[in-house]
Design a protein around this motif. Structure first.
Motif, PDB file in Angstrom:
ATOM      1  N   GLY A 101       0.795  -1.294  -0.024  1.00  0.00           N
ATOM      2  CA  GLY A 101       0.080  -0.011  -0.101  1.00  0.00           C
ATOM      3  C   GLY A 101       0.762   1.147   0.064  1.00  0.00           C
ATOM      4  N   PHE A 102       2.022   1.170  -0.295  1.00  0.00           N
ATOM      5  CA  PHE A 102       3.092   2.256  -0.324  1.00  0.00           C
ATOM      6  C   PHE A 102       3.001   2.708  -1.648  1.00  0.00           C
ATOM      7  CE2 PHE A 102       4.637  -0.006   3.604  1.00  0.00           C
ATOM      8  CZ  PHE A 102       4.586   0.814   4.250  1.00  0.00           C
ATOM      9  N   ALA A 103       3.022   4.201  -1.806  1.00  0.00           N
ATOM     10  CA  ALA A 103       3.590   4.973  -2.929  1.00  0.00           C
ATOM     11  C   ALA A 103       5.136   4.935  -2.812  1.00  0.00           C
ATOM     12  CB  ALA A 103       3.084   6.376  -3.327  1.00  0.00           C
ATOM     13  N   VAL A 104       5.821   4.949  -4.078  1.00  0.00           N
ATOM     14  CA  VAL A 104       7.281   4.896  -3.941  1.00  0.00           C
ATOM     15  C   VAL A 104       7.843   6.050  -4.811  1.00  0.00           C
ATOM     16  CG1 VAL A 104       9.305   3.787  -4.240  1.00  0.00           C
ATOM     17  CG2 VAL A 104       7.315   2.520  -3.356  1.00  0.00           C
ATOM     18  N   ALA A 105       8.735   6.692  -4.646  1.00  0.00           N
ATOM     19  CA  ALA A 105       9.305   8.031  -5.364  1.00  0.00           C
ATOM     20  C   ALA A 105      10.803   7.611  -5.418  1.00  0.00           C
ATOM     21  CB  ALA A 105       8.905   9.346  -4.949  1.00  0.00           C
ATOM     22  N   SER A 106      11.369   7.453  -6.556  1.00  0.00           N
ATOM     23  CA  SER A 106      12.868   7.435  -6.691  1.00  0.00           C
ATOM     24  C   SER A 106      13.362   8.929  -7.013  1.00  0.00           C
ATOM     25  CB  SER A 106      13.154   6.123  -7.719  1.00  0.00           C
ATOM     26  OG  SER A 106      14.398   6.131  -7.915  1.00  0.00           O
ATOM     27  N   VAL A 107      14.321   9.204  -6.449  1.00  0.00           N
ATOM     28  CA  VAL A 107      14.492  10.765  -6.777  1.00  0.00           C
ATOM     29  C   VAL A 107      16.071  10.908  -7.010  1.00  0.00           C
ATOM     30  CG1 VAL A 107      13.055  11.542  -5.225  1.00  0.00           C
ATOM     31  CG2 VAL A 107      15.213  11.072  -4.304  1.00  0.00           C
ATOM     32  N   GLN A 108      16.111  11.868  -8.082  1.00  0.00           N
ATOM     33  CA  GLN A 108      17.658  12.131  -8.522  1.00  0.00           C
ATOM     34  C   GLN A 108      18.276  13.214  -7.733  1.00  0.00           C
ATOM     35  OE1 GLN A 108      17.559  13.934 -12.456  1.00  0.00           O
ATOM     36  NE2 GLN A 108      19.666  13.987 -12.720  1.00  0.00           N
ATOM     37  N   TYR A 109      19.656  13.100  -7.585  1.00  0.00           N
ATOM     38  CA  TYR A 109      20.455  14.267  -6.714  1.00  0.00           C
ATOM     39  C   TYR A 109      21.712  14.433  -7.611  1.00  0.00           C
ATOM     40  CZ  TYR A 109      22.875  10.253  -4.789  1.00  0.00           C
ATOM     41  OH  TYR A 109      23.355   8.846  -4.621  1.00  0.00           O
ATOM     42  N   ARG A 110      22.318  15.561  -7.462  1.00  0.00           N
ATOM     43  CA  ARG A 110      23.557  15.756  -8.018  1.00  0.00           C
ATOM     44  C   ARG A 110      24.545  14.887  -7.536  1.00  0.00           C
ATOM     45  NH1 ARG A 110      23.522  22.098  -6.968  1.00  0.00           N
ATOM     46  NH2 ARG A 110      22.183  21.439  -5.354  1.00  0.00           N
ATOM     47  N   LEU A 111      25.394  14.310  -8.406  1.00  0.00           N
ATOM     48  CA  LEU A 111      26.496  13.588  -8.225  1.00  0.00           C
ATOM     49  C   LEU A 111      27.663  14.361  -7.959  1.00  0.00           C
ATOM     50  CD1 LEU A 111      26.233  11.088 -11.184  1.00  0.00           C
ATOM     51  CD2 LEU A 111      25.154  10.923  -8.663  1.00  0.00           C
ATOM     52  N   SER A 112      28.749  13.632  -7.214  1.00  0.00           N
ATOM     53  CA  SER A 112      29.670  14.609  -6.709  1.00  0.00           C
ATOM     54  C   SER A 112      30.574  15.166  -7.876  1.00  0.00           C
ATOM     55  CB  SER A 112      30.679  13.925  -5.886  1.00  0.00           C
ATOM     56  OG  SER A 112      31.139  12.642  -6.557  1.00  0.00           O
ATOM     57  N   SER A 113      30.749  14.699  -9.047  1.00  0.00           N
ATOM     58  CA  SER A 113      31.360  15.104 -10.173  1.00  0.00           C
ATOM     59  C   SER A 113      30.478  16.551 -10.637  1.00  0.00           C
ATOM     60  CB  SER A 113      31.237  13.975 -11.323  1.00  0.00           C
ATOM     61  OG  SER A 113      30.168  13.617 -11.734  1.00  0.00           O
ATOM     62  N   GLN A 114      29.282  16.677 -10.329  1.00  0.00           N
ATOM     63  CA  GLN A 114      28.451  17.570 -10.801  1.00  0.00           C
ATOM     64  C   GLN A 114      28.566  18.988  -9.542  1.00  0.00           C
ATOM     65  OE1 GLN A 114      24.857  15.432 -11.083  1.00  0.00           O
ATOM     66  NE2 GLN A 114      24.917  15.969 -13.333  1.00  0.00           N
ATOM     67  N   ALA A 115      28.293  18.358  -8.469  1.00  0.00           N
ATOM     68  CA  ALA A 115      28.604  19.422  -7.556  1.00  0.00           C
ATOM     69  C   ALA A 115      28.873  18.752  -6.176  1.00  0.00           C
ATOM     70  CB  ALA A 115      27.069  20.266  -7.047  1.00  0.00           C
ATOM     71  N   ILE A 116      29.707  19.445  -5.206  1.00  0.00           N
ATOM     72  CA  ILE A 116      30.324  18.821  -4.005  1.00  0.00           C
ATOM     73  C   ILE A 116      29.180  18.985  -2.949  1.00  0.00           C
ATOM     74  CG2 ILE A 116      32.802  18.942  -4.635  1.00  0.00           C
ATOM     75  CD1 ILE A 116      32.770  21.205  -2.594  1.00  0.00           C
ATOM     76  N   ALA A 117      29.433  18.176  -1.875  1.00  0.00           N
ATOM     77  CA  ALA A 117      28.610  18.249  -0.638  1.00  0.00           C
ATOM     78  C   ALA A 117      28.270  19.641  -0.142  1.00  0.00           C
ATOM     79  CB  ALA A 117      28.978  17.619   0.602  1.00  0.00           C
ATOM     80  N   PRO A 118      27.292  20.286   0.193  1.00  0.00           N
ATOM     81  CA  PRO A 118      26.213  19.646   0.730  1.00  0.00           C
ATOM     82  C   PRO A 118      25.111  19.561  -0.353  1.00  0.00           C
ATOM     83  CG  PRO A 118      25.920  21.818   1.403  1.00  0.00           C
ATOM     84  CD  PRO A 118      27.206  21.804   0.670  1.00  0.00           C
TER      85      PRO A 118
END
Length: 345
Positions: free
Chosen positions: A100-117
């Motif tokens: 019964g859960f909805a599920v979202a898979s999310v994109q985030y910037r990789l370290s080659s694109q931007a460093i933390a945070p």
């Protein structure tokens, strides 16, 4: 956090490293259901070099269409913060949808694109977007959970523990009036103390990565690369109370889930293979100890004989993780909440 094929240890055993990277991000089913909503843009941002980047998410709705609004599990992929994709369906997707859960898979910037945070800013931006659009997507904004593996486990644990930490919020995607917190979290074999990865290595199982090296995944995440640098240098400076790299050490601590644990954190389920030679199991032990000290409900599953990767986890552990989420944000919790509201009237 999976392996870095450019690291010193990785060059010694490239075949093993590549296999571990694939293992940690590989979906558990060969033919998962297609997303209900595919490639939805949740934010527009930029790389560290100023190039525009669109961030996307995929959304699956549960098989039972009658129970609304639905609890949501946000999946955060692994890949050493260097690789992986939101387009790879989350392992355990079918089980979550059946429950019964909805599920979202999310994109985030990789370290080659931007460093933390940048990475945690992106994940929190996705949470705020989903909460702002909860009514439209028939989601329950009071029943959000996060689940991640490896580097995704790190970000899931960081999301769960860094509520109220202003530096971890950012404004990616806007919706800054929406809370970025979750009501439960699952951390599969994620780093929790970036400065202690190498010192936490036990022999056996040893380590496939030199975490202290300037080209390690952790060093790249923090942008502390090149000659004379690397996470090991930061740890030595921090332990010696030196101020030469104060800003870099502060960034590492900002990205450490164990730095932010307090009694207000949501319940967290942790699973880690005892034979993991990519992320030492002591990293999960550290987090569990901090949660216990703060009185945060949690569970640590030590998986005997298991290495690194979702498929290394047993079916029983995966079912326990889903049960953990169901107990805290599943359909039964909605019924209890409605009953409590009715009795209070």
């Amino acid at each position: 956090m999976t392996c870095n094929p450019l690291g010193h240890a990785a060059r010694r055993s490239l075949g093993v490293v590549v296999a571990l990277c694939l293992l940690a991000t590989e979906p558990a089913t060969a033919q998962p259901p297609a997303p209900t909503v595919n490639d939805l843009v949740y934010a527009k941002t930029v790389s560290d070099s100023g190039e525009p980047i669109e961030l996307h998410l995929d959304l699956w709705m549960p098989l039972d269409r009658s129970a609304r609004p639905r609890p949501l599990v946000i999946w955060v992929h692994g890949g050493a913060w260097l690789a992986g994709s939101y387009n790879a369906p989350p392992p355990g997707l079918r089980q979550l949808l059946r429950r019964g859960f909805a599920v979202a898979s999310v994109q985030y910037r990789l370290s080659s694109q931007a460093i933390a945070p940048a990475q945690i800013h992106d994940i929190k931006g996705a949470v705020r977007f989903l909460r702002a659009n909860a009514a439209r997507r028939q989601l329950d904004p009071e029943r959000f959970a996060v689940w991640g593996a490896s580097a995704g486990g790190h970000l899931a644990a960081l999301l769960a523990t860094s509520g109220g930490v202003a530096e971890s919020e950012g404004d990616v995607g806007g919706n800054v009036d929406q809370p970025s917190g979750v009501q439960a979290a699952v951390d599969y074999f994620g780093p929790t103390d970036l400065l202690r990865m190498q010192t936490d290595v036990a022999d056996p199982p040893g380590s496939a990565i030199d975490h202290d090296a300037p080209d390690s995944p952790e060093s790249k995440l923090l942008g502390f690369t090149g000659p004379g640098r690397g996470v090991g240098v930061l740890r030595e400076a921090a332990d010696s109370r030196l101020t030469e790299f104060a800003s870099e050490i502060a960034l590492a601590k900002l990205m450490n889930p164990i730095e932010h644990v307090d009694a207000h954190d949501p319940p967290i389920f942790i699973a880690h293979g005892e034979d993991d030679n990519v992320v030492p199991i002591e990293q999960s032990v550290r987090l569990a100890q901090k949660l216990a000290e703060a009185g945060v409900p949690h569970e640590l599953q030590r998986v005997a004989g298991a290495g690194h990767g979702f498929r290394a986890m047993s079916a029983d552990v995966n079912s326990a993780a889903v049960d953990f989420l169901a107990e805290r944000i599943g359909p039964a919790t909605q019924k209890r909440r409605q009953a409590d509201a009715g009795s209070a009237e």
